[in-house]
Motif scaffolding. Sequence first.
Motif: not given
Length: 237
Positions: A62, A84-86, A109, A114-117, A166, A215
């Motif tokens: 991430y 989870w999010h960055r 995290l 949410s997190c796109k990675g 995380c 992001d």
Amino acid sequence: MPRAPRQMRLTERHVALMKRDIPEIPGPMPGYEQMTEDDYRRITAELLGPPTEGAAFWIFAYGSLIWKPACDVVELRTGILRGWHRAFCLGWNTRFRGSDEAPGLMLALDHGGSCKGVLYRLPTDAVEANLRKLLEREMSLKPSAFPPRFVSVESEQGPIRALTFCINRRSPRYIRGLTEEQVADVLARATGSRGSMAEYLYATVDHLERLGIRDHHLWRLQALVADRIDAAYPTEH
């Protein structure tokens, strides 16, 4: 098809302005110990579990692992991690990308959103060796402020079980409650022996953009950081 990358406000020129020749400080940070060979051996065995021949092993990247994986990878996919999010919530970095005068904040995290990675698959015939490289990179100190854990990541090919890192909200290194403006103030000033936070942010956003991952939080931060560096170096435009 991935979307074309946008033109960033933060550029290599800004990164160059923050470049410093700072020697690395030896030894662990106060209050922490260096990980040992036994530590790495134990954690590697725990994460691998019983041997499963031919099983795929994925990691979810991430932040800096996107542009510097620290281990061999044989496949790349993008995916979304729910829950989870960055966030720039791992502090305070006073050595590698910061100093006592201007400490840095690293990505980790954090709970929620949410997190796109990026999903990276390790080579099947060398999972243990590459997992070890990854742990040495991400877990040099103990206790870890962002320990490894397995998560389920949504990809176009279906859910993938992947290892990621995380934040531990009980860690004294967990930083919360900062506004975007305050985070930008930190990132625009901090520089350490391994480079600046501006460089870290630039590389992360640049690679996310190249992968078609947008992001919104990091996009706003890169513009804010560029503005601050320009203000600090008005004759360098």
